[in-house]
Motif scaffolding. Sequence first.
Motif, PDB file in Angstrom:
ATOM      1  N   ASP A 170      58.351  16.064  17.574  1.00  0.00           N
ATOM      2  CA  ASP A 170      58.498  16.327  16.144  1.00  0.00           C
ATOM      3  C   ASP A 170      59.846  15.859  15.617  1.00  0.00           C
ATOM      4  OD1 ASP A 170      55.961  17.645  15.692  1.00  0.00           O
ATOM      5  OD2 ASP A 170      56.766  19.321  16.856  1.00  0.00           O
ATOM      6  N   VAL A 171      60.876  15.925  16.458  1.00  0.00           N
ATOM      7  CA  VAL A 171      62.212  15.485  16.047  1.00  0.00           C
ATOM      8  C   VAL A 171      62.891  14.753  17.201  1.00  0.00           C
ATOM      9  CG1 VAL A 171      62.563  17.327  14.372  1.00  0.00           C
ATOM     10  CG2 VAL A 171      63.247  17.683  16.742  1.00  0.00           C
ATOM     11  N   TRP A 172      63.821  13.867  16.845  1.00  0.00           N
ATOM     12  CA  TRP A 172      64.615  13.144  17.836  1.00  0.00           C
ATOM     13  C   TRP A 172      66.078  13.508  17.660  1.00  0.00           C
ATOM     14  CZ3 TRP A 172      62.215  10.302  21.536  1.00  0.00           C
ATOM     15  CH2 TRP A 172      60.884   9.945  21.296  1.00  0.00           C
ATOM     16  N   PHE A 173      66.831  13.440  18.768  1.00  0.00           N
ATOM     17  CA  PHE A 173      68.244  13.787  18.719  1.00  0.00           C
ATOM     18  C   PHE A 173      69.128  12.632  19.173  1.00  0.00           C
ATOM     19  CE2 PHE A 173      66.268  17.928  20.234  1.00  0.00           C
ATOM     20  CZ  PHE A 173      66.202  18.492  18.967  1.00  0.00           C
ATOM     21  N   GLU A 174      70.344  12.652  18.679  1.00  0.00           N
ATOM     22  CA  GLU A 174      71.395  11.831  19.286  1.00  0.00           C
ATOM     23  C   GLU A 174      71.621  12.350  20.706  1.00  0.00           C
ATOM     24  OE1 GLU A 174      73.278   9.351  18.295  1.00  0.00           O
ATOM     25  OE2 GLU A 174      73.056   9.242  16.113  1.00  0.00           O
ATOM     26  N   PRO A 175      71.960  11.489  21.657  1.00  0.00           N
ATOM     27  CA  PRO A 175      72.308  11.989  22.991  1.00  0.00           C
ATOM     28  C   PRO A 175      73.661  12.696  22.909  1.00  0.00           C
ATOM     29  CG  PRO A 175      72.660   9.620  22.872  1.00  0.00           C
ATOM     30  CD  PRO A 175      72.012  10.012  21.581  1.00  0.00           C
ATOM     31  N   ALA A 176      73.641  14.014  22.960  1.00  0.00           N
ATOM     32  CA  ALA A 176      74.876  14.752  22.709  1.00  0.00           C
ATOM     33  C   ALA A 176      75.156  15.839  23.737  1.00  0.00           C
ATOM     34  CB  ALA A 176      74.828  15.386  21.313  1.00  0.00           C
ATOM     35  N   GLU A 177      74.113  16.473  24.271  1.00  0.00           N
ATOM     36  CA  GLU A 177      74.307  17.584  25.193  1.00  0.00           C
ATOM     37  C   GLU A 177      73.799  17.246  26.590  1.00  0.00           C
ATOM     38  OE1 GLU A 177      72.680  21.222  23.739  1.00  0.00           O
ATOM     39  OE2 GLU A 177      73.853  21.200  21.890  1.00  0.00           O
ATOM     40  N   VAL A 178      74.310  17.978  27.568  1.00  0.00           N
ATOM     41  CA  VAL A 178      73.851  17.852  28.953  1.00  0.00           C
ATOM     42  C   VAL A 178      73.449  19.242  29.435  1.00  0.00           C
ATOM     43  CG1 VAL A 178      74.445  17.196  31.314  1.00  0.00           C
ATOM     44  CG2 VAL A 178      75.374  15.893  29.385  1.00  0.00           C
ATOM     45  N   TRP A 179      72.219  19.365  29.937  1.00  0.00           N
ATOM     46  CA  TRP A 179      71.712  20.642  30.421  1.00  0.00           C
ATOM     47  C   TRP A 179      71.483  20.570  31.927  1.00  0.00           C
ATOM     48  CZ3 TRP A 179      67.218  22.045  26.522  1.00  0.00           C
ATOM     49  CH2 TRP A 179      67.758  22.160  25.230  1.00  0.00           C
ATOM     50  N   GLU A 180      71.950  21.580  32.617  1.00  0.00           N
ATOM     51  CA  GLU A 180      71.664  21.683  34.051  1.00  0.00           C
ATOM     52  C   GLU A 180      70.292  22.331  34.217  1.00  0.00           C
ATOM     53  OE1 GLU A 180      73.502  23.559  38.190  1.00  0.00           O
ATOM     54  OE2 GLU A 180      74.559  23.835  36.288  1.00  0.00           O
ATOM     55  N   VAL A 181      69.423  21.657  34.958  1.00  0.00           N
ATOM     56  CA  VAL A 181      68.026  22.087  35.079  1.00  0.00           C
ATOM     57  C   VAL A 181      67.619  22.164  36.544  1.00  0.00           C
ATOM     58  CG1 VAL A 181      65.634  21.423  34.575  1.00  0.00           C
ATOM     59  CG2 VAL A 181      67.403  21.108  32.843  1.00  0.00           C
ATOM     60  N   LYS A 182      66.838  23.174  36.867  1.00  0.00           N
ATOM     61  CA  LYS A 182      66.278  23.312  38.207  1.00  0.00           C
ATOM     62  C   LYS A 182      64.759  23.255  38.093  1.00  0.00           C
ATOM     63  CE  LYS A 182      66.803  26.164  42.369  1.00  0.00           C
ATOM     64  NZ  LYS A 182      67.541  25.149  43.112  1.00  0.00           N
ATOM     65  N   ALA A 183      64.100  22.684  39.099  1.00  0.00           N
ATOM     66  CA  ALA A 183      62.653  22.515  39.037  1.00  0.00           C
ATOM     67  C   ALA A 183      62.005  22.857  40.363  1.00  0.00           C
ATOM     68  CB  ALA A 183      62.311  21.073  38.646  1.00  0.00           C
ATOM     69  N   ALA A 184      60.678  23.028  40.327  1.00  0.00           N
ATOM     70  CA  ALA A 184      59.945  23.327  41.554  1.00  0.00           C
ATOM     71  C   ALA A 184      59.924  22.110  42.476  1.00  0.00           C
ATOM     72  CB  ALA A 184      58.522  23.767  41.225  1.00  0.00           C
ATOM     73  N   ASP A 185      59.665  20.944  41.915  1.00  0.00           N
ATOM     74  CA  ASP A 185      59.715  19.711  42.696  1.00  0.00           C
ATOM     75  C   ASP A 185      59.645  18.508  41.757  1.00  0.00           C
ATOM     76  OD1 ASP A 185      57.022  19.307  42.010  1.00  0.00           O
ATOM     77  OD2 ASP A 185      56.309  20.248  43.825  1.00  0.00           O
ATOM     78  N   LEU A 186      59.691  17.326  42.365  1.00  0.00           N
ATOM     79  CA  LEU A 186      59.588  16.078  41.617  1.00  0.00           C
ATOM     80  C   LEU A 186      58.273  15.407  41.982  1.00  0.00           C
ATOM     81  CD1 LEU A 186      62.752  16.385  42.792  1.00  0.00           C
ATOM     82  CD2 LEU A 186      63.058  14.443  41.270  1.00  0.00           C
ATOM     83  N   SER A 187      57.652  14.746  41.022  1.00  0.00           N
ATOM     84  CA  SER A 187      56.378  14.087  41.286  1.00  0.00           C
ATOM     85  C   SER A 187      56.275  12.776  40.521  1.00  0.00           C
ATOM     86  CB  SER A 187      55.214  15.004  40.904  1.00  0.00           C
ATOM     87  OG  SER A 187      55.256  15.320  39.527  1.00  0.00           O
ATOM     88  N   ILE A 188      55.418  11.883  41.010  1.00  0.00           N
ATOM     89  CA  ILE A 188      55.165  10.622  40.325  1.00  0.00           C
ATOM     90  C   ILE A 188      54.402  10.915  39.043  1.00  0.00           C
ATOM     91  CG2 ILE A 188      53.985   8.395  40.456  1.00  0.00           C
ATOM     92  CD1 ILE A 188      56.415   8.543  42.195  1.00  0.00           C
ATOM     93  N   SER A 189      54.814  10.281  37.937  1.00  0.00           N
ATOM     94  CA  SER A 189      54.221  10.577  36.641  1.00  0.00           C
ATOM     95  C   SER A 189      53.791   9.308  35.913  1.00  0.00           C
ATOM     96  CB  SER A 189      55.237  11.334  35.774  1.00  0.00           C
ATOM     97  OG  SER A 189      54.789  11.440  34.441  1.00  0.00           O
ATOM     98  N   PRO A 190      52.572   9.305  35.361  1.00  0.00           N
ATOM     99  CA  PRO A 190      52.142   8.161  34.546  1.00  0.00           C
ATOM    100  C   PRO A 190      52.683   8.247  33.132  1.00  0.00           C
ATOM    101  CG  PRO A 190      50.396   9.779  34.665  1.00  0.00           C
ATOM    102  CD  PRO A 190      51.502  10.294  35.549  1.00  0.00           C
ATOM    103  N   VAL A 191      53.319   9.361  32.781  1.00  0.00           N
ATOM    104  CA  VAL A 191      53.813   9.585  31.421  1.00  0.00           C
ATOM    105  C   VAL A 191      55.323   9.385  31.312  1.00  0.00           C
ATOM    106  CG1 VAL A 191      54.045  11.259  29.557  1.00  0.00           C
ATOM    107  CG2 VAL A 191      51.928  11.177  30.895  1.00  0.00           C
ATOM    108  N   HIS A 192      56.070  10.050  32.187  1.00  0.00           N
ATOM    109  CA  HIS A 192      57.522   9.981  32.081  1.00  0.00           C
ATOM    110  C   HIS A 192      58.067   8.710  32.732  1.00  0.00           C
ATOM    111  CE1 HIS A 192      58.040  13.788  30.108  1.00  0.00           C
ATOM    112  NE2 HIS A 192      57.202  14.351  30.961  1.00  0.00           N
TER     113      HIS A 192
END
Length: 251
Positions: A170-192
């Motif tokens: 819905d909205v786009w941002f200037e690249p301005a912030e950095v967030w530290e993120v934790k995840a369950a795992d990484l996977s191959i994606s056809p979208v990202h």
Amino acid sequence: MVDSGVMILSTRARKGVILSDIKVAVCTFAFDILYINGRPLLHEQLKVRREELYNSFAEVPGEFRFATAITSNDLEEIQKFLENAVSSSVGDTLDLVPIAAFHGRGKRTGVYGSFLLACYDEQNDEYQSICNIGTGFSELQLEERSKSLGSKVIPKPKPYYRVADSMNPDVWFEPAEVWEVKAADLSISPVHRAASGIVDPNKGISLRFPRLQRVRDDKSPEQATTSEQVAEMYQAQKINHMNNNGEEDDE
């Protein structure tokens, strides 16, 4: 009689290992039951199936256990349970840049409901989408992040944003912030598009069940986790899974 699936584990020896020394310790974790004593349970509710499971088996330490589960209507309790599950998966965190967002609905009306995060590709000087994140935020955090990023809104994505055509924030941002993120795992994606072309020629890498840890005020967007680092994390995870399953190649 309980009908169950059969799992076969690889027990191949690595080079220089004496076969008599190989010991494979396996603990089975049961989380559901679909058929018991000639009676199918497919159409029963999960609550009923779990009762049948718990009544039909007894845990044996180191051999058979019930998968950890909770039943709750308490959102905070569920989020805490998810946090504990995620914390036992991917060990490292990633520093990512929010480049877009989707409007919130229901209780989140008036703030952003989820955010599109990206890693940074140093070679091409671009931000590559890696996940949508919408969990792990308190109401206060959502308000703070929505207010902070609200001043960074731009009319259209930057030409150096790599995002799938099917994704329409819905909205786009200037690249301005950095967030530290934790995840369950990484996977191959056809979208990202994170690390696209490094691990897979046509697909990128995405995060499963990402959760916000904190905002990195000490980092600039150009210091975010790189696409090469994302690819390295994915490969390390893949190797770790192979070793844990005893499937390492002999050569």
